[in-house]
Enzyme design. Structure first.
Site, PDB file in Angstrom:
ATOM      1  N   GLU A   1       0.833  -1.193   0.000  1.00  0.00           N
ATOM      2  CA  GLU A   1       0.000   0.000   0.000  1.00  0.00           C
ATOM      3  C   GLU A   1       0.872   1.250   0.000  1.00  0.00           C
ATOM      4  O   GLU A   1       1.972   1.249   0.565  1.00  0.00           O
ATOM      5  CB  GLU A   1      -0.916  -0.006   1.226  1.00  0.00           C
ATOM      6  CG  GLU A   1      -1.864  -1.198   1.258  1.00  0.00           C
ATOM      7  CD  GLU A   1      -2.758  -1.224   2.486  1.00  0.00           C
ATOM      8  OE1 GLU A   1      -2.552  -0.380   3.391  1.00  0.00           O
ATOM      9  OE2 GLU A   1      -3.661  -2.083   2.544  1.00  0.00           O
TER      10      GLU A   1
ATOM     11  N   HIS B   1      -7.852   1.354   2.303  1.00  0.00           N
ATOM     12  CA  HIS B   1      -7.681   0.877   3.680  1.00  0.00           C
ATOM     13  C   HIS B   1      -8.404   1.800   4.666  1.00  0.00           C
ATOM     14  O   HIS B   1      -7.817   2.299   5.638  1.00  0.00           O
ATOM     15  CB  HIS B   1      -6.199   0.785   4.037  1.00  0.00           C
ATOM     16  CG  HIS B   1      -5.925  -0.212   5.127  1.00  0.00           C
ATOM     17  ND1 HIS B   1      -4.774  -0.945   5.185  1.00  0.00           N
ATOM     18  CD2 HIS B   1      -6.653  -0.596   6.215  1.00  0.00           C
ATOM     19  CE1 HIS B   1      -4.791  -1.733   6.245  1.00  0.00           C
ATOM     20  NE2 HIS B   1      -5.933  -1.543   6.887  1.00  0.00           N
TER      21      HIS B   1
END
Length: 464
Positions: free
Chosen positions: A312, A342
């Protein structure tokens, strides 16, 4: 703040405390703010390190400002950065800090821990702790605290919104409208009522989700590695395959462990019903994304919602592209796939509760030595030293779990009155708390040298 134990002790000390009215009188007294009431209560003493520099905390990522303020209110020096640190940045800075607070993007590796010469505690302001090398942390004598349930409601609500969005395809219709296209249709759009939701992992999030889904009229199945009491009409199934084959929607709520990496791959996806949907708000590596891309492109699955990814971006605004994850552009091009950055626990309520829970756990360890709720450490606690017991010193001794340690420590403490003591072990690590009375300042150095000089010693702190 008054300990509940001390409140109970004060009430029980009175001969008339058995009556309801007397108890209420005591409660009213305890709530008063005047000095007479404060004198009546046995106040816990705030402990501070002996022969140690001021405590410095490094707080990273977008952690609740209330947690930062709580740390500063304790008198700690706090450096707060809103972004994650890379390993190289941590190696450069970590050596000056006694505690660090992170979320999911900052990785505390064995290499970082080796450079953290002063580090005492790690706070993970999130559910997961797989971003920390827990074994290396425990071997270094560093407990790790997290918040296992404070954001569970936020994640459960996000899943419910994704169920509706996927079944109605409304986020695609909304995107078309933003681009000036009117595309009203009902084909392959469904109600949730009467459909089956399969929950993999029936913990804090899964069980709350179960209740919400039943309120929508859904049938709920769940699979977990242990037998659990279902809520409502939910039913536990014996195997993952059974859940996958019966569910219209499958949602994952499991930790990242060696046995859960790629838990959902080509085989498991083929076991899902044709036209089903997959939702992953757990951890990025529990789903084999290239296999998911194939299942979506082949139309075996009707859609998916993904909130977590193997890799990420470190900060807002950074690219989510094929350099980060090689399949990114393919996944982004498939219809009826919801991709979110997220945000499962990203609500004001969740972040406030996480901030409170983890900051309190970190503070309890730094100030009192308590390791209750640590994920990688023996859970040890002692009742607070009160202001009336001002001559007591608390010893916090982290050591290797080997024979003879308690004998050595107690030999060192034998000239003093040990008021209370508690120890426990977990794997290779053991932890002891002991409160001793009538220790003169001249004795501190001798005691520290004797206890920390044993071959089992990892970290020894004195608080007073």
């Amino acid at each position: 703040m008054t300990s509940p134990v001390n409140i109970i002790s004060s009430v029980a000390a009175s001969p008339s405390s058995l009556t309801s009215s007397s108890i209420h009188d005591h409660i009213r007294i305890l709530r008063r703010k005047d000095s007479a009431a404060l004198d009546y209560i046995r106040q816990p003493k705030i402990l501070h390190p002996i022969e140690n520099e001021d405590l410095r905390l490094l707080i990273l990522e977008n952690i609740s400002q209330e947690a930062v303020r709580a740390f500063r209110a304790q008198g700690y020096h706090v450096d707060h950065y809103t972004k994650a640190f890379s390993e190289e940045e941590l190696l450069e800075k970590i050596g000056q800090y006694h505690a660090i607070g992170i979320r999911s993007k900052t990785k505390i590796t064995k290499r970082v821990l080796s450079a953290a010469s002063k580090l005492l505690v790690i706070g993970c302001f999130c559910i997961g702790t797989n971003q920390v090398d827990l074994k290396a942390a425990s071997q270094a004598g560093i407990p790790v605290f997290n918040s296992p349930f404070s954001n569970s409601r936020s994640v459960a609500e996000l899943v419910m919104s994704e169920l509706v969005a996927l079944s109605r395809q409304y986020f695609e219709r909304a995107w078309e409208m933003r681009n000036g296209v009117w595309n009203k249709q009902s084909k392959n759009c469904w109600e949730l009522r009467g459909k089956t939701l399969g929950i993999v992992g029936y913990g804090h999030i899964g069980s709350q989700l179960s209740v919400l889904a039943e309120a929508f009229g859904m049938r709920v199945l769940f699979y977990d590695v242990i037998n659990l009491m279902p809520l409502g009409s939910a039913r536990q199934v014996e195997s993952l395959e059974s859940l996958l084959s019966q569910s219209d929607f499958v949602t994952l709520h499991i930790p990242e462990l060696p046995e859960t990496i790629n838990m959902i791959s080509k085989k498991e996806l083929s076991q899902m019903k044709k036209g089903a949907y997959l939702i992953n708000n757990a951890r990025g590596r529990v789903v084999d994304i290239p296999a998911l891309v194939d299942a979506l492109k082949s139309k075996h699955l009707a859609g998916a919602a993904i909130d977590v990814f193997p890799f990420e971006p470190a900060a807002n605004g950074d690219a989510f592209d094929d350099q980060l994850n090689s399949w990114s552009s393919q996944l982004r091009s498939i219809p009826n796939v919801i991709l979110t950055p997220h945000i499962g626990g990203s609500t004001e309520e969740a972040q406030r509760m996480i901030g409170e829970e983890v900051s309190q756990a970190v503070t309890r360890y730094l100030n009192y030595g308590s390791t209750l709720s640590a994920v990688n450490f023996p859970e040890v606690d002692l009742r607070a030293i009160t202001n009336a017991e001002g001559n007591q010193v608390r010893i916090c001794h982290v050591h290797k779990n080997q024979p003879g340690v308690l004998r050595q420590v107690n030999d060192a403490l034998s000239p003093y009155n040990v008021e209370k003591q508690y120890s426990d072990s977990k794997g290779e690590i053991a932890y002891l708390l002991a409160d001793i009375a009538d220790v003169s300042p001249a004795d501190f150095s001798r005691l520290r040298e004797r206890i920390s000089g044993t071959d089992a010693n990892i970290i020894t702190r004195f608080l007073a």
